[in-house]
Design an enzyme around this catalytic site. Structure first.
Site: not given
Length: 470
Positions: A26-28
């Site tokens: 996952h990113c932000m």
């Protein structure tokens, strides 16, 4: 967390089940999945799931936009998918037949997946650099640089980027599911004081006494260690296969280091350094040729690049620029300005619309300006309303052109909300002031144009055919 169990179950059901998920990271704001069979993914159904804002394929990744609480959703998803956090980003790339056409997307996914995990470090250290610049003599002149408080700000801010090879080694090793301890050692070898002294001396040096080594400074670099950890994956796997079980615990790490030290110092790290220099030349050439219009173009069309996933490649270049040059003069410089144009657009949309659309605009406005989450505004308003698109392009272009003419550049990573402009702090004081002007222009122009031209004769908007739901 248990409260996200239903959300994760629905996601798994519509991406072909846990057997179809080969990896996750996952990113932000996005849950990024690697799936074995794309045909089993029901994109439209995933978009309809309560708790998701949007979904799309970007290269080989299926990205589900959830919001800034994605870090809470991720552990529950990994648990239900039957993958550990460490294994969640192992994509088993070698199980797929080699395809030259797929190489760019594989490289991009590797860089993106490795860097995404160290963004919190870059953001945390970036805030220290930001406050050091704001409070120092170049801007507010609140404290002298010699004060202990300012020295601590400098220490933390500098460490977050100086030791980038070590941080990136950790992210890359997790991404490739290889030995994290040995990867960290390789990263440390690139910034070791003794190695730095050898480089500073400028005298020819041979690894093991007979393999010539290039004298390069790899502090704050990304590509050299990413290449080295990629090679480590295969070295480590090969040694694990051939090493006798009786000595494997000691033999594999030792022999891996013996092999990787000259391979990194004499081959991969210099190649990575050349690639970084080449990217810097391309960026500088683009800036020299296109000048202010390079930032104006990004300011105008960045949000559409985000919607189609095209922004990922550009973001990697921006990260490399910050890690190597210390600043990014184009990509983030323009994308942040685009973000302020989006803020101006959603405020104008709130002013001009009525009833349910006004309520939705109010929620999106708070989410964007305060929370820094752009996806609800991007997919809920911008991409389904022709005039909203026009407003965004005009505001982003004008603000980007102003920023380009003033020569703004991003020096740190930080807030994604109304305080995004603070990312321009960290360099000359004039850069921050000019960035405030450019971002302000983007916001005001988008707001004024949106209020003047309105948002179509249909309060729900119509959107171009490219973005219409089937």
């Amino acid at each position: 967390m248990a409260k996200y169990t239903e959300l994760c179950n629905q996601i798994l059901e519509n991406v072909g089940g846990k057997d179809n998920v080969s990896g996750a990271v996952h990113c932000m704001t996005r849950l990024r999945l690697n799936v074995k069979d794309r045909s089993k993914v029901n994109v439209e159904e995933v978009r309809k799931i309560k708790g998701t804002v949007g979904a799309q394929f970007s290269g080989d990744q299926f990205q589900i936009i959830i919001g800034q609480h994605v870090s809470d959703v991720y552990p529950e998803f990994c648990k239900l998918a039957g993958i550990s956090a460490a294994d969640a980003i192992d994509e088993n790339l070698d199980s797929e037949p080699f395809s030259l056409k797929a190489v760019p997307s594989k490289v991009l996914d590797y860089v993106s997946g490795s860097v995404a995990q160290i963004i919190p470090i870059m953001m945390g250290a970036g805030f220290f650099k930001m406050f050091y610049a704001i409070l120092g003599p170049d801007l507010m002149n609140v404290m002298p640089n010699e004060s202990q408080f300012m020295q601590m700000l400098y220490l933390v801010g500098n460490a977050g980027f100086y030791f980038m090879p070590i941080f990136a080694a950790w992210g890359a090793a997790k991404k490739l599911n290889t030995s994290i301890p040995i990867a960290l050692l390789l990263g440390a070898l690139l910034v070791d004081p003794n190695f730095i002294n050898i480089v500073a001396a400028g005298e020819p040096f041979n690894v093991y006494g007979f393999i010539p080594m290039q004298l390069n400074n790899y502090t704050q670099s990304l590509i050299p260690i990413l290449l080295s950890v990629w090679a480590l994956k295969y070295v480590w796997r090969f040694l694990n296969k051939i090493m006798p079980s009786a000595i494997k615990v000691i033999g594999v790490p030792f022999v891996a280091v013996v092999i990787m030290v000259p391979l990194m110092y004499c081959g991969l790290a210099p190649i990575g350094n050349w690639i970084g220099e080449g990217i810097a030349i391309i960026v500088n050439t683009l800036y020299d040729v296109a000048g202010p219009f390079a930032i104006a173009f990004i300011g105008a069309f960045w949000m559409f690049m985000v919607a189609t996933g095209m922004h990922i490649a550009a973001i990697q270049i921006a990260f490399i620029n910050i890690a190597t040059l210390g600043y990014d003069p184009i990509v983030l410089a323009g994308s942040n300005i685009a973000n302020y144009a989006l803020m101006g657009m959603i405020v104008a949309y709130f002013i001009r619309t009525k009833n349910e659309e006004k309520q939705m605009a109010a929620a999106n406005m708070i989410t964007l300006l305060v929370g820094g989450i752009s996806e609800p505004t991007l997919f809920g308003v911008l991409l389904r309303n022709k005039r909203a698109m026009i407003v965004q392009v005009i505001g982003g272009f004008v603000g980007g052109l102003v920023g380009g003419l003033l020569g703004v550049a991003v020096y740190t990573l930080g807030a994604a909300n109304v305080l995004t402009v603070l990312q321009y702090a960290g360099g000359p004081g004039s850069n921050f002031v000019n960035a405030c002007i450019a971002c302000g222009v983007a916001f005001v122009v988008a707001l004024v144009v949106g209020v003047v031209i309105g948002f179509n004769d249909d309060s729900n908007g119509e959107g171009f055919k490219l973005f219409k739901k089937k």
